[in-house]
Motif scaffolding. Sequence first.
Motif, PDB file in Angstrom:
ATOM      1  N   ASN A 138      45.961  30.776  47.835  1.00  0.00           N
ATOM      2  CA  ASN A 138      44.764  29.971  48.083  1.00  0.00           C
ATOM      3  C   ASN A 138      44.684  28.853  47.057  1.00  0.00           C
ATOM      4  OD1 ASN A 138      43.369  32.417  49.660  1.00  0.00           O
ATOM      5  ND2 ASN A 138      44.048  33.160  47.652  1.00  0.00           N
ATOM      6  N   ALA A 139      44.651  27.597  47.509  1.00  0.00           N
ATOM      7  CA  ALA A 139      44.559  26.493  46.553  1.00  0.00           C
ATOM      8  C   ALA A 139      43.206  26.479  45.863  1.00  0.00           C
ATOM      9  CB  ALA A 139      44.807  25.160  47.246  1.00  0.00           C
ATOM     10  N   GLU A 140      42.182  26.955  46.539  1.00  0.00           N
ATOM     11  CA  GLU A 140      40.858  27.003  45.930  1.00  0.00           C
ATOM     12  C   GLU A 140      40.334  28.429  46.000  1.00  0.00           C
ATOM     13  OE1 GLU A 140      38.538  23.279  46.381  1.00  0.00           O
ATOM     14  OE2 GLU A 140      39.893  22.835  48.040  1.00  0.00           O
ATOM     15  N   ALA A 141      39.506  28.786  45.041  1.00  0.00           N
ATOM     16  CA  ALA A 141      38.984  30.151  44.996  1.00  0.00           C
ATOM     17  C   ALA A 141      37.518  30.125  44.603  1.00  0.00           C
ATOM     18  CB  ALA A 141      39.775  30.979  43.986  1.00  0.00           C
ATOM     19  N   ARG A 142      36.753  30.988  45.205  1.00  0.00           N
ATOM     20  CA  ARG A 142      35.360  31.144  44.778  1.00  0.00           C
ATOM     21  C   ARG A 142      35.300  32.240  43.708  1.00  0.00           C
ATOM     22  NH1 ARG A 142      34.135  31.004  50.520  1.00  0.00           N
ATOM     23  NH2 ARG A 142      33.582  33.216  50.427  1.00  0.00           N
ATOM     24  N   PRO A 143      34.212  32.300  42.948  1.00  0.00           N
ATOM     25  CA  PRO A 143      34.126  33.291  41.863  1.00  0.00           C
ATOM     26  C   PRO A 143      34.409  34.713  42.339  1.00  0.00           C
ATOM     27  CG  PRO A 143      32.295  31.746  41.703  1.00  0.00           C
ATOM     28  CD  PRO A 143      33.023  31.411  42.974  1.00  0.00           C
ATOM     29  N   GLU A 144      33.857  35.106  43.500  1.00  0.00           N
ATOM     30  CA  GLU A 144      34.066  36.478  43.977  1.00  0.00           C
ATOM     31  C   GLU A 144      35.524  36.741  44.346  1.00  0.00           C
ATOM     32  OE1 GLU A 144      32.069  34.177  45.220  1.00  0.00           O
ATOM     33  OE2 GLU A 144      31.988  34.196  47.414  1.00  0.00           O
ATOM     34  N   HIS A 145      36.256  35.674  44.691  1.00  0.00           N
ATOM     35  CA  HIS A 145      37.699  35.854  44.920  1.00  0.00           C
ATOM     36  C   HIS A 145      38.395  36.172  43.594  1.00  0.00           C
ATOM     37  CE1 HIS A 145      37.196  32.720  48.396  1.00  0.00           C
ATOM     38  NE2 HIS A 145      36.531  33.839  48.612  1.00  0.00           N
ATOM     39  N   LEU A 146      38.043  35.409  42.566  1.00  0.00           N
ATOM     40  CA  LEU A 146      38.676  35.620  41.258  1.00  0.00           C
ATOM     41  C   LEU A 146      38.369  37.020  40.735  1.00  0.00           C
ATOM     42  CD1 LEU A 146      37.986  32.117  39.632  1.00  0.00           C
ATOM     43  CD2 LEU A 146      40.157  32.969  40.527  1.00  0.00           C
ATOM     44  N   VAL A 147      37.163  37.503  41.000  1.00  0.00           N
ATOM     45  CA  VAL A 147      36.802  38.861  40.578  1.00  0.00           C
ATOM     46  C   VAL A 147      37.723  39.875  41.260  1.00  0.00           C
ATOM     47  CG1 VAL A 147      35.022  40.635  40.736  1.00  0.00           C
ATOM     48  CG2 VAL A 147      34.403  38.317  40.024  1.00  0.00           C
ATOM     49  N   GLN A 148      37.923  39.720  42.561  1.00  0.00           N
ATOM     50  CA  GLN A 148      38.818  40.665  43.250  1.00  0.00           C
ATOM     51  C   GLN A 148      40.248  40.535  42.739  1.00  0.00           C
ATOM     52  OE1 GLN A 148      38.360  40.444  47.559  1.00  0.00           O
ATOM     53  NE2 GLN A 148      36.575  41.815  47.442  1.00  0.00           N
ATOM     54  N   PHE A 149      40.683  39.293  42.489  1.00  0.00           N
ATOM     55  CA  PHE A 149      42.046  39.103  41.970  1.00  0.00           C
ATOM     56  C   PHE A 149      42.219  39.874  40.656  1.00  0.00           C
ATOM     57  CE2 PHE A 149      42.389  34.545  43.952  1.00  0.00           C
ATOM     58  CZ  PHE A 149      42.346  35.103  45.212  1.00  0.00           C
ATOM     59  N   ALA A 150      41.169  39.867  39.828  1.00  0.00           N
ATOM     60  CA  ALA A 150      41.248  40.551  38.527  1.00  0.00           C
ATOM     61  C   ALA A 150      41.549  42.039  38.712  1.00  0.00           C
ATOM     62  CB  ALA A 150      39.945  40.356  37.750  1.00  0.00           C
ATOM     63  N   PHE A 151      40.849  42.659  39.662  1.00  0.00           N
ATOM     64  CA  PHE A 151      41.100  44.084  39.897  1.00  0.00           C
ATOM     65  C   PHE A 151      42.471  44.301  40.543  1.00  0.00           C
ATOM     66  CE2 PHE A 151      36.521  44.134  39.291  1.00  0.00           C
ATOM     67  CZ  PHE A 151      36.349  45.288  38.543  1.00  0.00           C
ATOM     68  N   MET A 152      42.830  43.446  41.494  1.00  0.00           N
ATOM     69  CA  MET A 152      44.159  43.564  42.112  1.00  0.00           C
ATOM     70  C   MET A 152      45.250  43.511  41.052  1.00  0.00           C
ATOM     71  SD  MET A 152      43.917  40.816  45.241  1.00  0.00           S
ATOM     72  CE  MET A 152      42.837  40.983  46.667  1.00  0.00           C
ATOM     73  N   ALA A 166      34.792  51.142  43.302  1.00  0.00           N
ATOM     74  CA  ALA A 166      34.132  51.702  42.122  1.00  0.00           C
ATOM     75  C   ALA A 166      33.365  50.628  41.356  1.00  0.00           C
ATOM     76  CB  ALA A 166      35.159  52.371  41.217  1.00  0.00           C
ATOM     77  N   ALA A 167      33.904  49.383  41.363  1.00  0.00           N
ATOM     78  CA  ALA A 167      33.257  48.301  40.606  1.00  0.00           C
ATOM     79  C   ALA A 167      32.190  47.592  41.438  1.00  0.00           C
ATOM     80  CB  ALA A 167      34.310  47.308  40.148  1.00  0.00           C
ATOM     81  N   GLY A 168      32.022  48.008  42.674  1.00  0.00           N
ATOM     82  CA  GLY A 168      31.059  47.321  43.548  1.00  0.00           C
ATOM     83  C   GLY A 168      31.497  45.915  43.892  1.00  0.00           C
ATOM     84  N   ALA A 169      32.820  45.676  43.910  1.00  0.00           N
ATOM     85  CA  ALA A 169      33.319  44.317  44.121  1.00  0.00           C
ATOM     86  C   ALA A 169      33.895  44.093  45.515  1.00  0.00           C
ATOM     87  CB  ALA A 169      34.369  43.988  43.059  1.00  0.00           C
ATOM     88  N   LEU A 170      33.707  45.066  46.411  1.00  0.00           N
ATOM     89  CA  LEU A 170      34.160  44.853  47.788  1.00  0.00           C
ATOM     90  C   LEU A 170      33.195  43.915  48.511  1.00  0.00           C
ATOM     91  CD1 LEU A 170      35.200  48.470  48.852  1.00  0.00           C
ATOM     92  CD2 LEU A 170      36.730  46.508  48.566  1.00  0.00           C
ATOM     93  N   LYS A 171      33.722  43.154  49.427  1.00  0.00           N
ATOM     94  CA  LYS A 171      32.876  42.281  50.234  1.00  0.00           C
ATOM     95  C   LYS A 171      32.014  43.151  51.124  1.00  0.00           C
ATOM     96  CE  LYS A 171      34.546  39.843  53.720  1.00  0.00           C
ATOM     97  NZ  LYS A 171      35.217  38.772  54.479  1.00  0.00           N
ATOM     98  N   ARG A 172      30.736  42.856  51.206  1.00  0.00           N
ATOM     99  CA  ARG A 172      29.858  43.636  52.071  1.00  0.00           C
ATOM    100  C   ARG A 172      29.804  43.000  53.443  1.00  0.00           C
ATOM    101  NH1 ARG A 172      26.775  43.644  47.354  1.00  0.00           N
ATOM    102  NH2 ARG A 172      27.349  45.457  46.147  1.00  0.00           N
ATOM    103  N   SER A 173      29.709  43.865  54.472  1.00  0.00           N
ATOM    104  CA  SER A 173      29.529  43.339  55.824  1.00  0.00           C
ATOM    105  C   SER A 173      28.175  42.643  55.873  1.00  0.00           C
ATOM    106  CB  SER A 173      29.541  44.464  56.846  1.00  0.00           C
ATOM    107  OG  SER A 173      30.737  45.183  56.750  1.00  0.00           O
ATOM    108  N   PRO A 174      28.112  41.468  56.509  1.00  0.00           N
ATOM    109  CA  PRO A 174      26.820  40.802  56.652  1.00  0.00           C
ATOM    110  C   PRO A 174      25.848  41.722  57.388  1.00  0.00           C
ATOM    111  CG  PRO A 174      28.611  39.376  57.391  1.00  0.00           C
ATOM    112  CD  PRO A 174      29.204  40.722  57.129  1.00  0.00           C
TER     113      PRO A 174
END
Lengths: 360, 360
Positions: free
Chosen positions: B139-153, B328-336
């Motif tokens: 992804n050329a651009e990332a939102r903060p919540e993407h970076l958070v998931q990347f950190a755990f990955m 566990a970290a509560g960092a999964l995307k929630r269903s709308p």
Amino acid sequence: MADLTIAVDANGADLGPAEVAAGAALAAAQGVRVLLFGPAAEIGEVPEGVTVVDAPVSIAKAADPARAARSTPDASIVLAAKAVAAGEADALVSGGSTGAALAAGLFNIKRGRGIHRPALAIPVPIPGHPVTLLDVGANAEARPEHLVQFAFMGAVLATAVLGVERPRVGLLSNGTEATRGTQTVLDAHAQLTERMAGATALEFVGNIEGTDITNGSVDVVVTDGFTGNVSLKLMEGVSKVLLGAVRDAAMSSGRAKAGGLLLKPALGGLRDELDPEAHGGAYLLGLRRLGVVPHGRFSRRGFSQAILLAARGARGDLVGSTHAALEAAGALKRSPAGETPARPEAPAAPTGEASSVSSS
Amino acid sequence: MADLTIAVDANGADLGPAEVAAGAALAAAQGVRVLLFGPAAEIGEVPEGVTVVDAPVSIAKAADPARAARSTPDASIVLAAKAVAAGEADALVSGGSTGAALAAGLFNIKRGRGIHRPALAIPVPIPGHPVTLLDVGANAEARPEHLVQFAFMGAVLATAVLGVERPRVGLLSNGTEATRGTQTVLDAHAQLTERMAGATALEFVGNIEGTDITNGSVDVVVTDGFTGNVSLKLMEGVSKVLLGAVRDAAMSSGRAKAGGLLLKPALGGLRDELDPEAHGGAYLLGLRRLGVVPHGRFSRRGFSQAILLAARGARGDLVGSTHAALEAAGALKRSPAGETPARPEAPAAPTGEASSVSSS
């Protein structure tokens, strides 16, 4: 360079004001006049060509350099910037906080007419073919029109200071195709293609990727201050770890040790070529007069190189040539309709290095 | 690893399908079963452990890989991804277009539940202390919540694949202070501080700068795919130019030549350590099963390493462990709200590598 005067902030260097003064002395010996702003008591005797202005107040360690630059009129960096603004010196040099230098420059020297944002531009010593990288940290984020101006700033620098005749300018991206990059990079690509079409003083080669910074395919690398700062520091980091690994390899056996000893003089030349001190630091471009930001950890040698770099840029009329190039390309910022052109410009609010700089 | 099967796309490699097949044979000799999708006529005889599925159609050179992945159901990469999605294989390997692999993965394997965006993560061979860098280009651009998931990955990868016990995770920025960076980085910093507080499996060390990528201060470097891609390629570029300069120095005189000869074996070890082929390439994380993307220029050795890397990640249950860590970290995307959770997710539209990927 006997006709040039450089205003130097002696505060903020890791080795202290006396080391900066020693650097000023080395530069003065090369014929540059220096106005040195710092604590006279710590500086002591100075040689011919250096004038000390007693300015003991330092904002080099201020948590909010922009606020400090506004609220501390007697800070050494502010006094140095005022001297440049008043025409008492031709350029500014400071090894203290880059944010403070940027803020003091914006408030006192002011942005150049038609310039969106200042940029930090550094000639990177790639073995065999130096490359000018900008922005390396004045703005964490950049709009397409900022990147367009950075491209011209960098190209003029490459010509005026490094003697590159028709600099090849690349826009840093995550792939060489014109379709690659963030939206900002895509827009900047389109604008650069238009602005640089038919230019004879430079050549826009399009998008480049990380490997192209070091492979000699361009003379100028244009990017935002976030990516540029990461790239510059990463190059330093990789160089350090690799040369360390080569040194370790040369200690790994008796045979390797003998080889390392024989190779040492030749490798020493490479280390000198890569040494940031030998190159003086980064230009601060986009103000009405030039700035140079050496690294705070530099010794006298690095400071003298920074002062000479500033003198070289001032003599080459970097500021005037950049304005002319931007004007010819139609890339100057236009005054909003209805605004009196003579109204003084409010300094920009660069993010990052001086994130809360705003109009005083 | 005898119980694992890896689906491999034989198309798109610079050296051709037969070279990929030779890599598959090397991996099969280590006990990994390989399903090889490519032109059977070009592959010829294959050894035990490798099953060839004739799939001559390649989209590795498609100008629009996302569109090609959607409109070419018989492309080798699509068939390989379908085999993984169907559970016939545990992971996907492709040295063709990264965009095509990403798109074929998104359409067929699908994003993992609760994952915003897939990411490309690469264990970078820094001498002495490998570091996992992500995203390097999904992804050329990332939102903060993407970076958070990347950190755990990245942290899960460092533990599961590289054996790092409590990985130190850094957020790449243009300075180490929490106030430095783009707005996205500042927001990601705040979210990571919150999400990783009290985590025992990893440690968030805060913002890091370019030099910290190589100095051993972190195990995982989190950034967007633009900066990550530039950083990865810049590291390759600096390594190449520096080792070239060392070689040139060793040819610069008779004395240096003698030294170079003596030092050669020791330096050869360093070159091997840095060789990207030895490491297999980048993990494609965030899909319901794992992918690995070796470089298209790799020889059989690099492809066999890529297949073994995929097997190692699958055996370490990278996908499952990542999901558990994010949950566990509560960092999964929630269903709308109001959305039926069972509704299949539309694949994301990653910019950059697969800029026009969209729901099929």
